[in-house]
Design a protein around this motif. Structure first.
Motif, PDB file in Angstrom:
ATOM      1  N   PRO A 129      96.964  15.083  51.732  1.00 27.10           N
ATOM      2  CA  PRO A 129      97.492  16.415  51.433  1.00 27.10           C
ATOM      3  C   PRO A 129      97.669  16.625  49.935  1.00 27.10           C
ATOM      4  CG  PRO A 129      99.234  15.002  52.270  1.00 27.10           C
ATOM      5  CD  PRO A 129      97.966  14.211  52.378  1.00 27.10           C
ATOM      6  N   VAL A 130      97.409  17.856  49.499  1.00 27.16           N
ATOM      7  CA  VAL A 130      97.577  18.196  48.081  1.00 27.16           C
ATOM      8  C   VAL A 130      98.456  19.444  47.973  1.00 27.16           C
ATOM      9  CG1 VAL A 130      95.518  17.072  47.141  1.00 27.16           C
ATOM     10  CG2 VAL A 130      95.306  19.334  48.170  1.00 27.16           C
ATOM     11  N   PRO A 131      99.748  19.325  48.299  1.00 24.98           N
ATOM     12  CA  PRO A 131     100.628  20.488  48.214  1.00 24.98           C
ATOM     13  C   PRO A 131     100.731  20.992  46.778  1.00 24.98           C
ATOM     14  CG  PRO A 131     101.902  18.463  48.477  1.00 24.98           C
ATOM     15  CD  PRO A 131     100.472  18.098  48.685  1.00 24.98           C
ATOM     16  N   SER A 132     100.816  22.297  46.665  1.00 25.23           N
ATOM     17  CA  SER A 132     100.905  22.941  45.354  1.00 25.23           C
ATOM     18  C   SER A 132     102.300  23.516  45.178  1.00 25.23           C
ATOM     19  CB  SER A 132      99.851  24.048  45.253  1.00 25.23           C
ATOM     20  OG  SER A 132      99.933  24.718  44.015  1.00 25.23           O
ATOM     21  N   THR A 133     102.867  23.309  44.016  1.00 24.31           N
ATOM     22  CA  THR A 133     104.203  23.841  43.741  1.00 24.31           C
ATOM     23  C   THR A 133     104.374  24.057  42.249  1.00 24.31           C
ATOM     24  OG1 THR A 133     106.583  23.470  44.046  1.00 24.31           O
ATOM     25  CG2 THR A 133     105.250  21.546  43.529  1.00 24.31           C
ATOM     26  N   ARG A 134     105.291  24.929  41.896  1.00 21.35           N
ATOM     27  CA  ARG A 134     105.661  25.120  40.493  1.00 21.35           C
ATOM     28  C   ARG A 134     107.107  24.693  40.253  1.00 21.35           C
ATOM     29  NH1 ARG A 134     107.288  31.210  40.532  1.00 21.35           N
ATOM     30  NH2 ARG A 134     107.335  31.582  42.772  1.00 21.35           N
ATOM     31  N   ASP A 135     107.740  24.132  41.298  1.00 17.38           N
ATOM     32  CA  ASP A 135     109.154  23.769  41.242  1.00 17.38           C
ATOM     33  C   ASP A 135     109.290  22.242  41.230  1.00 17.38           C
ATOM     34  OD1 ASP A 135     111.840  23.060  42.109  1.00 17.38           O
ATOM     35  OD2 ASP A 135     112.100  25.162  42.662  1.00 17.38           O
TER      36      ASP A 135
ATOM     37  N   VAL B  31      99.649  11.342  48.332  1.00 20.13           N
ATOM     38  CA  VAL B  31      99.926  12.763  48.133  1.00 20.13           C
ATOM     39  C   VAL B  31      99.372  13.143  46.770  1.00 20.13           C
ATOM     40  CG1 VAL B  31     101.677  14.571  48.009  1.00 20.13           C
ATOM     41  CG2 VAL B  31     102.044  12.593  49.481  1.00 20.13           C
ATOM     42  N   GLY B  32      98.512  14.145  46.745  1.00 17.08           N
ATOM     43  CA  GLY B  32      98.014  14.645  45.476  1.00 17.08           C
ATOM     44  C   GLY B  32      98.809  15.861  45.045  1.00 17.08           C
ATOM     45  N   LEU B  33      98.432  16.416  43.930  1.00 21.45           N
ATOM     46  CA  LEU B  33      99.066  17.639  43.442  1.00 21.45           C
ATOM     47  C   LEU B  33      98.028  18.744  43.402  1.00 21.45           C
ATOM     48  CD1 LEU B  33     101.495  19.180  42.211  1.00 21.45           C
ATOM     49  CD2 LEU B  33     100.650  18.464  39.955  1.00 21.45           C
ATOM     50  N   GLY B  34      98.215  19.756  44.251  1.00 19.95           N
ATOM     51  CA  GLY B  34      97.416  20.968  44.141  1.00 19.95           C
ATOM     52  C   GLY B  34      97.970  21.821  43.015  1.00 19.95           C
TER      53      GLY B  34
ATOM     54  N   HIS C  53     110.896  20.789  44.428  1.00 22.69           N
ATOM     55  CA  HIS C  53     109.977  20.785  45.562  1.00 22.69           C
ATOM     56  C   HIS C  53     108.924  19.696  45.391  1.00 22.69           C
ATOM     57  CE1 HIS C  53     110.974  25.342  46.114  1.00 22.69           C
ATOM     58  NE2 HIS C  53     111.975  24.552  46.452  1.00 22.69           N
ATOM     59  N   LEU C  54     108.519  19.437  44.168  1.00 26.87           N
ATOM     60  CA  LEU C  54     107.577  18.348  43.906  1.00 26.87           C
ATOM     61  C   LEU C  54     108.140  17.023  44.405  1.00 26.87           C
ATOM     62  CD1 LEU C  54     105.055  17.074  42.519  1.00 26.87           C
ATOM     63  CD2 LEU C  54     106.465  16.935  40.436  1.00 26.87           C
ATOM     64  N   GLU C  55     109.372  16.740  44.058  1.00 24.42           N
ATOM     65  CA  GLU C  55     109.989  15.478  44.476  1.00 24.42           C
ATOM     66  C   GLU C  55     110.097  15.399  46.001  1.00 24.42           C
ATOM     67  OE1 GLU C  55     113.678  14.904  42.482  1.00 24.42           O
ATOM     68  OE2 GLU C  55     112.790  14.929  40.477  1.00 24.42           O
ATOM     69  N   MET C  56     110.422  16.518  46.640  1.00 21.51           N
ATOM     70  CA  MET C  56     110.515  16.537  48.104  1.00 21.51           C
ATOM     71  C   MET C  56     109.151  16.262  48.732  1.00 21.51           C
ATOM     72  SD  MET C  56     113.020  19.858  48.409  1.00 21.51           S
ATOM     73  CE  MET C  56     112.877  20.002  50.181  1.00 21.51           C
ATOM     74  N   ASN C  57     108.096  16.846  48.152  1.00 19.58           N
ATOM     75  CA  ASN C  57     106.753  16.634  48.684  1.00 19.58           C
ATOM     76  C   ASN C  57     106.332  15.176  48.553  1.00 19.58           C
ATOM     77  OD1 ASN C  57     106.628  19.394  49.174  1.00 19.58           O
ATOM     78  ND2 ASN C  57     105.410  19.841  47.358  1.00 19.58           N
ATOM     79  N   LEU C  58     106.608  14.590  47.408  1.00 18.56           N
ATOM     80  CA  LEU C  58     106.185  13.204  47.182  1.00 18.56           C
ATOM     81  C   LEU C  58     106.970  12.241  48.074  1.00 18.56           C
ATOM     82  CD1 LEU C  58     105.754  13.115  43.291  1.00 18.56           C
ATOM     83  CD2 LEU C  58     104.095  13.708  45.068  1.00 18.56           C
ATOM     84  N   ALA C  59     108.206  12.595  48.375  1.00 17.37           N
ATOM     85  CA  ALA C  59     109.023  11.722  49.226  1.00 17.37           C
ATOM     86  C   ALA C  59     108.480  11.639  50.650  1.00 17.37           C
ATOM     87  CB  ALA C  59     110.469  12.224  49.254  1.00 17.37           C
ATOM     88  N   ALA C  60     107.672  12.615  51.049  1.00 15.37           N
ATOM     89  CA  ALA C  60     107.126  12.608  52.410  1.00 15.37           C
ATOM     90  C   ALA C  60     106.225  11.408  52.657  1.00 15.37           C
ATOM     91  CB  ALA C  60     106.353  13.900  52.675  1.00 15.37           C
TER      92      ALA C  60
ATOM     93  N   GLY D 298     113.912  17.320  55.720  1.00 11.47           N
ATOM     94  CA  GLY D 298     113.591  18.726  55.576  1.00 11.47           C
ATOM     95  C   GLY D 298     112.313  19.061  56.321  1.00 11.47           C
ATOM     96  N   ALA D 299     112.139  20.347  56.648  1.00 17.15           N
ATOM     97  CA  ALA D 299     110.968  20.772  57.410  1.00 17.15           C
ATOM     98  C   ALA D 299     109.673  20.472  56.665  1.00 17.15           C
ATOM     99  CB  ALA D 299     111.065  22.266  57.720  1.00 17.15           C
ATOM    100  N   GLY D 300     109.665  20.677  55.368  1.00 19.48           N
ATOM    101  CA  GLY D 300     108.460  20.430  54.587  1.00 19.48           C
ATOM    102  C   GLY D 300     108.029  18.971  54.617  1.00 19.48           C
ATOM    103  N   ARG D 301     108.987  18.070  54.510  1.00 17.81           N
ATOM    104  CA  ARG D 301     108.646  16.642  54.553  1.00 17.81           C
ATOM    105  C   ARG D 301     108.073  16.250  55.902  1.00 17.81           C
ATOM    106  NH1 ARG D 301     113.508  13.044  52.235  1.00 17.81           N
ATOM    107  NH2 ARG D 301     112.049  11.388  52.837  1.00 17.81           N
TER     108      ARG D 301
END
Length: 321
Positions: A275-281, A16-19, A284-291, A257-260
């Motif tokens: 995937p490179v999800p983008s977030t400022r939170d 998982v990258g960071l957009g 939400h970053l931690e949730m994305n990386l947990a996927a 969660g739905a996002g994961r």
């Protein structure tokens, strides 16, 4: 953190990258110190792929990354892009693939990123005035000059990928890729797999829709880029809510969660899809990386494929990352 390779001969990066579009203010205001803190948090969590662009906040996001990576740039693969300028939320987009302009934009990116070589440079290949081969050949010269390590394309057709790859090896292609679509063409994905090209999945959460936080009644800031995306018209969001509820139901059955689940669906498309999800939170970053640690059962994957077929409503032409 799970890892994959950026092409067969490329570097190993986090799955998982960071957009960084969200750090530009495209989806709401963000303080510079909060943006820096989020990037540092991502790096500390094991993210080793940062995806950005020279036009994000007029170069300010590249400058932010340059500050954060001071002293640790060797730990991270940075992807930026050139060949397009964006004026305001959602455009207009002006494409410019002239080699001289690409070299100029690269040098500006190098200064902001505080480096002498970009790890991965994506070309926006939508300039119909300049032959694609001419643009790629110009960038190949910059590779030979040691200013770019690897070339990629931002968007593009199957034919364009093959034409570019014939001039200089293409390591990655950035495309919008999510359950909410529009999906890349099967031919494009097949060509990427055949040629050993990584697929960097932009907007993997449908600009937030697939997280369940963007309901029909949600209101965006006046300068939010989603105003330019017809999928976010309230009527269309309302028509998509039943499918979103089904996604949330499928996620709840797995205690996720739905996002994961949406991100995990992308992992099932192949190890070459990043995937490179983008977030400022930061939450939400931690949730994305947990996927990255989730593997969806076959029945869930089949259910998701049925729920989200290719959409009839597609966004206007714009840079996919």
């Amino acid at each position: 953190m799970r890892h994959t390779r950026l092409g067969p001969a490329g570097p190993v990066v986090s799955a998982v990258g960071l957009g960084t579009l969200a750090l530009s203010g495209a989806y709401g205001p963000v303080e510079p110190h909060d943006a820096e803190r989020l990037v540092r948090r991502a790096l500390d969590a094991g993210v080793t792929l940062l995806d950005t662009a020279d036009f994000y906040a007029d170069g300010q996001v590249e400058s932010l990354i340059g500050r954060v990576l001071a002293g640790r740039s060797g730990e991270v693969v940075v992807c930026t892009r050139g060949g397009a300028r964006v004026a305001g939320p959602g455009g207009p987009v002006v494409f410019d693939g002239r080699p001289r302009e690409l070299e100029r934009s690269l040098h500006a990116s190098l200064r902001r990123l505080r480096t002498d070589c970009v790890d991965l440079f994506h070309l926006h290949c939508q300039d119909t005035r300049v032959p694609l081969e001419e643009s790629v050949a110009g960038l190949a010269e910059l590779v030979r000059a040691g200013k770019i390590r690897r070339l990629g394309l931002s968007g593009g057709t199957t034919e364009q990928v093959r034409r570019a790859h014939a001039v200089h090896p293409v390591s990655a292609i950035g495309v919008e890729y999510s359950l909410w679509g529009p999906p890349p063409s099967p031919g494009l994905l097949a060509a990427a797999r055949e040629l050993g090209i990584a697929v960097i999945a932009a907007r993997p959460l449908g600009r937030g829709f697939l997280t369940g936080r963007v309901r029909p009644q949600a209101r965006f800031e006046p300068d939010d880029w989603r105003h330019a995306d017809p999928r976010f018209h309230p009527d269309h969001r309302h028509s998509s809510c039943s499918r979103l509820q089904e996604l949330e139901s499928a996620a709840a059955q797995l205690d996720l969660g739905a996002g994961r689940v949406a991100l995990s669906w992308l992992f099932s498309r192949g190890e070459h899809v990043i995937p490179v999800p983008s977030t400022r939170d930061p939450v939400h970053l931690e949730m994305n990386l947990a996927a990255a640690s989730v593997e969806l059962p076959p029945e869930t994957l089949a259910r998701l494929d049925d729920l989200f077929p290719a959409p009839h409503c597609v966004p206007p032409e714009s840079p996919p990352l």
